[in-house]
Write a protein that holds these residues in place. Structure first.
Motif, PDB file in Angstrom:
ATOM      1  N   SER A 101       0.812  -1.213   0.000  1.00 21.56           N
ATOM      2  CA  SER A 101       0.000   0.000   0.000  1.00 21.56           C
ATOM      3  C   SER A 101       0.853   1.273   0.000  1.00 21.56           C
ATOM      4  CB  SER A 101      -0.903   0.014   1.235  1.00 21.56           C
ATOM      5  OG  SER A 101      -1.583   1.252   1.328  1.00 21.56           O
ATOM      6  N   THR A 102       0.400   2.255  -0.746  1.00 20.50           N
ATOM      7  CA  THR A 102       1.004   3.590  -0.711  1.00 20.50           C
ATOM      8  C   THR A 102      -0.034   4.623  -0.255  1.00 20.50           C
ATOM      9  OG1 THR A 102       0.527   3.928  -3.062  1.00 20.50           O
ATOM     10  CG2 THR A 102       2.718   3.082  -2.496  1.00 20.50           C
ATOM     11  N   GLU A 103      -1.071   4.127   0.383  1.00 16.80           N
ATOM     12  CA  GLU A 103      -2.112   5.014   0.912  1.00 16.80           C
ATOM     13  C   GLU A 103      -1.578   5.801   2.105  1.00 16.80           C
ATOM     14  OE1 GLU A 103      -5.232   5.475  -0.413  1.00 16.80           O
ATOM     15  OE2 GLU A 103      -4.416   4.232  -2.028  1.00 16.80           O
ATOM     16  N   PRO A 104      -2.206   6.931   2.433  1.00 15.12           N
ATOM     17  CA  PRO A 104      -1.767   7.683   3.624  1.00 15.12           C
ATOM     18  C   PRO A 104      -1.718   6.778   4.852  1.00 15.12           C
ATOM     19  CG  PRO A 104      -3.321   8.994   2.373  1.00 15.12           C
ATOM     20  CD  PRO A 104      -3.306   7.618   1.739  1.00 15.12           C
ATOM     21  N   GLY A 105      -0.637   6.919   5.608  1.00 12.81           N
ATOM     22  CA  GLY A 105      -0.430   6.108   6.796  1.00 12.81           C
ATOM     23  C   GLY A 105       0.440   4.889   6.541  1.00 12.81           C
ATOM     24  N   ALA A 106       0.633   4.532   5.271  1.00 12.81           N
ATOM     25  CA  ALA A 106       1.478   3.383   4.937  1.00 12.81           C
ATOM     26  C   ALA A 106       2.927   3.852   4.779  1.00 12.81           C
ATOM     27  CB  ALA A 106       0.992   2.729   3.643  1.00 12.81           C
ATOM     28  N   VAL A 107       3.853   2.931   4.944  1.00 13.19           N
ATOM     29  CA  VAL A 107       5.262   3.239   4.701  1.00 13.19           C
ATOM     30  C   VAL A 107       5.502   3.113   3.198  1.00 13.19           C
ATOM     31  CG1 VAL A 107       7.641   2.508   5.129  1.00 13.19           C
ATOM     32  CG2 VAL A 107       5.951   2.406   6.976  1.00 13.19           C
ATOM     33  N   HIS A 108       6.054   4.150   2.585  1.00 12.87           N
ATOM     34  CA  HIS A 108       6.277   4.141   1.144  1.00 12.87           C
ATOM     35  C   HIS A 108       7.469   3.273   0.751  1.00 12.87           C
ATOM     36  CE1 HIS A 108       7.508   5.599  -2.845  1.00 12.87           C
ATOM     37  NE2 HIS A 108       6.211   5.793  -3.015  1.00 12.87           N
ATOM     38  N   HIS A 109       8.616   3.469   1.412  1.00 14.08           N
ATOM     39  CA  HIS A 109       9.804   2.662   1.096  1.00 14.08           C
ATOM     40  C   HIS A 109      10.807   2.756   2.228  1.00 14.08           C
ATOM     41  CE1 HIS A 109      11.296   6.625  -0.315  1.00 14.08           C
ATOM     42  NE2 HIS A 109      12.513   6.134  -0.106  1.00 14.08           N
ATOM     43  N   LEU A 110      11.793   1.883   2.169  1.00 18.37           N
ATOM     44  CA  LEU A 110      12.905   1.879   3.105  1.00 18.37           C
ATOM     45  C   LEU A 110      14.161   2.196   2.309  1.00 18.37           C
ATOM     46  CD1 LEU A 110      14.136   1.154   5.928  1.00 18.37           C
ATOM     47  CD2 LEU A 110      14.416  -1.175   5.020  1.00 18.37           C
ATOM     48  N   ALA A 111      14.923   3.197   2.738  1.00 18.18           N
ATOM     49  CA  ALA A 111      16.180   3.558   2.075  1.00 18.18           C
ATOM     50  C   ALA A 111      17.340   2.990   2.877  1.00 18.18           C
ATOM     51  CB  ALA A 111      16.292   5.070   1.950  1.00 18.18           C
ATOM     52  N   ILE A 112      18.221   2.290   2.192  1.00 17.78           N
ATOM     53  CA  ILE A 112      19.377   1.660   2.815  1.00 17.78           C
ATOM     54  C   ILE A 112      20.626   2.365   2.316  1.00 17.78           C
ATOM     55  CG2 ILE A 112      20.692  -0.478   2.997  1.00 17.78           C
ATOM     56  CD1 ILE A 112      17.944  -1.919   2.594  1.00 17.78           C
ATOM     57  N   ASN A 113      21.456   2.825   3.246  1.00 21.29           N
ATOM     58  CA  ASN A 113      22.695   3.509   2.906  1.00 21.29           C
ATOM     59  C   ASN A 113      23.718   2.505   2.392  1.00 21.29           C
ATOM     60  OD1 ASN A 113      24.519   5.716   2.811  1.00 21.29           O
ATOM     61  ND2 ASN A 113      25.371   5.118   4.788  1.00 21.29           N
TER      62      ASN A 113
END
Length: 193
Positions: free
Chosen positions: A75-87
């Protein structure tokens, strides 16, 4: 009113499918050592896997061998996590597209973010993951966030849309000028050339 002062992310927990899918992705693709496992203390039907992302914190995954991976985008709905960025390091980033292709993992290609470069792809459960590589190293004793804070100030002052490498270079220079004293009245050269 007083805050609950954050001092970094402790861990992030994902709801995974089966155990091996999680190990294959987090350790096998992303190189995060699988450091320990225990039952999910709130749900006896699940296992709780812990991975080391390299910064002393944890990525954890709830697994259940009855669940199967589903690559449908989460889900990309409000309240959902969009993505995780890894360094990742610049060296690793330069190899990322080739190494993802070796595994048959589709990706976005390199995305220019001004202060960093990014590559996006999905995990086996449809969650968007970003590999992010900064275009700069902060001065000793400073953090990436401090440089970005200063670069933002410079960007806004200049009326520019987003942070670019010139803002980063000027931010680093400003931080060094503030944090490292000099006997010179003016750090600029007296004679050009």
């Amino acid at each position: 009113m007083r805050t609950l002062q954050a001092q970094g992310i402790h861990h992030i927990t994902f709801v995974g499918a089966d155990r091996q899918t999680s190990i294959d992705f987090w350790e096998g693709v992303l190189g995060m050592p699988f450091v320990f496992e225990q039952p999910n203390l709130d749900n006896a039907s699940e296992s709780h896997l812990y991975f080391d992302p390299g910064d002393g914190r944890l990525i954890t995954v709830f697994t259940n061998d009855e669940r199967r991976p589903d690559r449908t985008r989460t889900s990309t709905e409000p309240g959902a996590v969009h993505h995780l960025a890894i360094n990742v390091s610049r060296a690793t980033f330069s190899q990322a597209m080739e190494r993802l292709a070796e595994r048959g993992i589709e990706h976005s290609g390199v995305k220019d973010r001004g202060f960093m470069d990014s590559i996006y792809f999905s995990d086996p459960l449809g969650f968007l993951v970003e590999l992010a590589a900064y275009r700069f190293e902060p001065p000793a004793g400073s953090s990436h966030a401090e440089v970005l804070f200063e670069a933002h100030r410079i960007r806004v002052e200049n009326g520019d849309r987003s942070i670019a490498e010139i803002h980063l270079a000027d931010a680093i220079e400003a931080i060094i000028a503030r944090s490292r004293p000099s006997l010179s009245k003016d750090r600029a050269p007296e004679q050009a050339g």
